[in-house]
Design a protein around this motif. Structure first.
Motif, PDB file in Angstrom:
ATOM      1  N   MET A 264       0.819  -1.204   0.000  1.00 63.27           N
ATOM      2  CA  MET A 264       0.000   0.000   0.000  1.00 63.27           C
ATOM      3  C   MET A 264       0.856   1.258   0.000  1.00 63.27           C
ATOM      4  O   MET A 264       0.520   2.252  -0.637  1.00 63.27           O
ATOM      5  N   THR A 465      -3.808 -10.036   0.616  1.00 62.93           N
ATOM      6  CA  THR A 465      -3.824  -8.600   0.382  1.00 62.93           C
ATOM      7  C   THR A 465      -2.400  -8.049   0.413  1.00 62.93           C
ATOM      8  O   THR A 465      -1.447  -8.778   0.678  1.00 62.93           O
ATOM      9  N   ASP A 468       1.180  -4.744   3.890  1.00 63.53           N
ATOM     10  CA  ASP A 468       1.046  -3.746   4.952  1.00 63.53           C
ATOM     11  C   ASP A 468      -0.409  -3.532   5.365  1.00 63.53           C
ATOM     12  O   ASP A 468      -0.697  -2.668   6.190  1.00 63.53           O
ATOM     13  N   PHE A 469      -1.315  -4.341   4.815  1.00 64.53           N
ATOM     14  CA  PHE A 469      -2.688  -4.373   5.314  1.00 64.53           C
ATOM     15  C   PHE A 469      -2.980  -5.638   6.115  1.00 64.53           C
ATOM     16  O   PHE A 469      -3.938  -5.688   6.891  1.00 64.53           O
ATOM     17  N   ALA A 472      -4.066  -5.513   9.784  1.00 60.18           N
ATOM     18  CA  ALA A 472      -5.193  -4.679  10.212  1.00 60.18           C
ATOM     19  C   ALA A 472      -6.373  -5.493  10.743  1.00 60.18           C
ATOM     20  O   ALA A 472      -6.896  -5.183  11.821  1.00 60.18           O
ATOM     21  N   THR A 578       4.824  -2.162   8.744  1.00 63.20           N
ATOM     22  CA  THR A 578       3.466  -2.571   8.387  1.00 63.20           C
ATOM     23  C   THR A 578       2.582  -2.787   9.613  1.00 63.20           C
ATOM     24  O   THR A 578       1.361  -2.607   9.532  1.00 63.20           O
ATOM     25  N   SER A 582      -0.819  -0.882   9.557  1.00 62.94           N
ATOM     26  CA  SER A 582      -2.061  -1.633   9.693  1.00 62.94           C
ATOM     27  C   SER A 582      -2.868  -1.166  10.895  1.00 62.94           C
ATOM     28  O   SER A 582      -4.107  -1.146  10.858  1.00 62.94           O
ATOM     29  N   ILE A 585      -5.034   1.729  10.149  1.00 60.65           N
ATOM     30  CA  ILE A 585      -6.249   1.308   9.441  1.00 60.65           C
ATOM     31  C   ILE A 585      -7.192   0.571  10.382  1.00 60.65           C
ATOM     32  O   ILE A 585      -8.420   0.752  10.338  1.00 60.65           O
ATOM     33  N   ALA A 620      -6.412  -3.270  -1.016  1.00 65.05           N
ATOM     34  CA  ALA A 620      -6.837  -3.129   0.371  1.00 65.05           C
ATOM     35  C   ALA A 620      -7.535  -1.793   0.620  1.00 65.05           C
ATOM     36  O   ALA A 620      -8.531  -1.732   1.352  1.00 65.05           O
ATOM     37  N   VAL A 624     -11.310  -1.356   2.313  1.00 63.89           N
ATOM     38  CA  VAL A 624     -11.585  -0.527   3.486  1.00 63.89           C
ATOM     39  C   VAL A 624     -12.612   0.550   3.149  1.00 63.89           C
ATOM     40  O   VAL A 624     -13.561   0.792   3.913  1.00 63.89           O
ATOM     41  N   TYR A 632      -9.857   5.469   4.205  1.00 61.93           N
ATOM     42  CA  TYR A 632      -9.391   5.464   5.596  1.00 61.93           C
ATOM     43  C   TYR A 632      -8.568   6.720   5.875  1.00 61.93           C
ATOM     44  O   TYR A 632      -7.980   7.317   4.979  1.00 61.93           O
TER      45      TYR A 632
END
Length: 646
Positions: A264, A465, A468-469, A472, A578, A582, A585, A620, A624, A632
């Motif tokens: 991301m 995904t 770095d998501f 979350a 990450t 995350s 988020i 991602a 979201v 986000y």
């Protein structure tokens, strides 16, 4: 999916020949599919992509299962074979992504007639080819192949050094005053009259939290920080150098830039900018918390000018007990392992519309492993499961030392059931509440793997995904381990009394203390992860000291080499940031839930269906936004962090 069944594992004694046959068949199958694409590709564009997806799935299945078994199987011969199989899978994967004939077949596909998912598979495949160096000369591709093979070996050696280096501190029983009674009973003195305290989490965590003897706390802290030293020092320097070389050969400025290109965050230089943004936001809360901590420390050490990590955990608990009225030893009496495990299943089952049915006769690699079939509660009675989970939650020799979710089987709609494994190291008796939070966190990955395991494309199955998501959804699920009503449903003491709501309220307030300190520590870890890769310092220890001084709230402990046991330098490489990315988020995702009704079926169902179930089939940020109804933002996290004053 009604006719799909979970994978039948062999008896433990038959595991090695079963794995040999399975891995060989899967890799041979991938080679055959690749050869078919080269020599007689389907005329239909969608069929080409399906064949490419299938061969990638076969390779990934070998890599996933090999990684799992290498980290959990009691037999060293089996673990070693799986490490080799992992290398074979990586080698074949690299060769396929560097194969110009395969690239030309995929590049010839006209994406204009493809649906959104197929077009996404196509675009990602072409990017994978480019990142593997398919368009480079033969000599460069050969060098890339050699680098990838060596990187796989180095990563395995790094992980093995940490996994196998369990250190022991032998202590006189009288020096363990302050430890919980159940811990002391489980650690009798040996023939030499000393108690063995290992660096495994169920040993070291309580000692660092509760032992009154500062010398014992320091010995255990130093031992934990020294795991993997010195062998991992030279190994890591070679790892960083080879990653940098690989990135340069395929056109990136450095490894973080190469790695960030599929995340991301997008660009390598954005990583230190993000680290500094979080560090700045945490500076004031951390300073407030540190002042409180240091003031309490000086009651025992009057001339102290700083407190380090050998004492910080103990004094944080003292502050929470003395000033915030939370005694961790009282709290843990409500968290007996078996009740917590069942509570976790009850809570997540209700939240996500799932039912977990024990499979007591399932064949596993160890007696500790609990197996459950996962059912959709909306399905008709008697319907086949939608997945299977395996919980391997206690430490043992030769096993992975941290906490993670591993893939056993990737789920594909109509073809295979998703199966995931939680590999953790929790005590068998009473748990610290933070361990309960960790269990909820890791289970978030498992639920994501299962619910996201019904996609049409293997490429997007489960936790697929951007990396770095990935954290979350797990970080958001931690919130359910802090709700008083939810905890009361399973957190009971031996007298059957539920944990009081007022105690949970104090626990939450106490948890707020140290939030800024924790954020700064996380940015220290993230800075090590990034700068070790970006700079590749010759003296890792010296650079560690500099980064610790710049970001961490606690000073460096002389003679230690934390990076040698920092396992995330393997899989997460330069991207430890990450976890915090995350979390930003996750806080925003949680803002959509009503704090007074965390089981609201409308919100929970929307979250399950729009964030978890799609797996990696959409970006991602789009998942979201689809759930929140907007992109986000940083706002929820900033407000949460600012409220960290003790």
């Amino acid at each position: 999916m009604s006719d799909l069944r979970p994978l039948a594992l062999p008896d433990r004694d038959a595991m090695l020949p079963w794995l040999r046959e399975r891995f060989a068949a899967q890799l041979d199958g991938a080679r055959e599919l690749a050869e078919g694409l080269r020599t007689a590709p389907p005329a239909d564009a969608l069929a080409v992509l399906r064949q490419w997806d299938d061969l990638g799935h076969l390779v990934a299945q070998v890599g996933g299962m090999a990684s799992l078994v290498a980290n959990v199987h009691p037999d060293e011969e089996v673990r070693t074979h799986c490490e080799q199989a992992g290398q074979d899978a990586d080698r074949l994967g690299t060769a396929l992504r560097q194969d110009r004939a395969l690239h030309d077949v995929l590049a010839a596909v006209d994406p204009s007639g493809l649906d959104e998912q197929a077009a996404r598979v196509h675009a990602k495949a072409l990017k994978d080819f480019r990142r593997a160096g398919v368009d480079l000369d033969d000599a460069t591709r050969e060098r890339l192949t050699a680098i990838n093979e060596r990187l796989t070996t180095l990563d395995q050696d790094f992980s093995r050094a940490i996994r196998d280096d369990v250190r022991t501190v032998r202590v006189e029983p009288c020096r363990l005053a302050g430890l919980p009674e159940d811990w002391l009973e489980a650690h009798p003195a040996g023939d030499d009259g000393l108690v063995a305290v290992t660096t495994d989490y169920p040993d070291q965590v309580p000692v660092r939290m509760f032992a009154h003897d500062a010398g014992v706390r320091r010995e255990v802290t130093v031992a934990a920080n020294e795991r993997g030293w010195p062998q991992n020092d030279a190994l890591l320097r070679e790892l960083f150098a080879l990653r940098h070389e690989l990135a340069g050969l395929v056109g990136y400025a450095d490894w973080p830039s190469y790695d960030a290109d599929v995340k991301m965050i997008g660009e390598g230089p954005a990583i230190p900018a993000f680290i500094d943004r979080i560090a700045a936001a945490a500076a004031e809360p951390a300073a407030r918390d540190l002042a409180v901590l240091l003031e309490r420390f000086r009651q025992d050490v009057p001339d102290a000018t700083a407190i380090d990590s050998a004492d910080a955990t103990y004094y944080t608990e003292l502050v929470r007990k003395e000033q915030l009225d939370v005694d961790a030893q009282q709290v843990r009496t409500y968290f007996e392992f078996a009740r917590v495990r069942q509570g976790l299943l009850d809570v997540t089952g209700r939240l996500f519309g799932l039912r977990y049915e024990p499979v007591p006769d399932a064949t596993t690699w160890h007696d500790d492993v609990a197996v459950y079939d996962v059912h959709d509660t909306s399905a008709a009675a008697g319907a086949a499961p939608v997945g299977r989970i395996h919980l391997d939650l206690h430490p043992r020799e030769g096993k992975y030392k941290h906490a993670a979710q591993f893939t056993l089987v990737d789920g594909i709609a109509g073809r295979s059931l998703p199966e995931g494994v939680l590999v953790c190291n929790f005590p068998r008796g009473l748990m610290e509440h933070q361990e309960v939070v960790t269990l909820f966190h890791e289970f978030g990955h498992l639920v994501h793997h299962v619910l996201g395991g019904r996609t049409d494309w293997a490429r997007f199955s489960g936790v697929a995904t951007e990396w770095d998501f990935v954290e979350a959804p797990s970080q958001m699920l931690e919130e359910w381990a802090w709700d008083a009503e939810i905890l009361a449903s399973f957190a009971t003491n031996d007298a059957g009394e539920a944990i009081p709501a007022e105690l949970v309220a104090r626990m939450r307030a106490a948890h707020d203390f140290g939030r800024g300190l924790q954020a700064r520590m996380q940015m220290f870890y993230a800075s090590v992860s990034y700068w070790f890769h970006a700079e590749r310092p010759d003296d890792l220890t010296a650079r560690l000291r500099e980064l610790q001084a710049a970001y961490a709230p606690y000073p460096y402990i002389e003679g230690t080499h934390f990076f040698a046991s920092f396992g995330h330098l393997g899989g997460y490489s330069s991207a430890y940031y990450t976890y915090m990315w995350s979390l930003v988020i996750a806080k925003d995702l949680f803002s959509a839930f009503d704090a007074d009704d965390l089981f609201d079926p409308v919100v929970a169902g929307r979250y399950r269906d729009r964030v978890l179930a799609p797996g990696g089939s959409r970006d991602a940020a789009d998942l979201v936004a689809d759930f929140l109804g907007r992109p986000y933002t940083f706002d929820a996290y900033a407000a949460w962090l600012a409220g960290s004053a003790g």
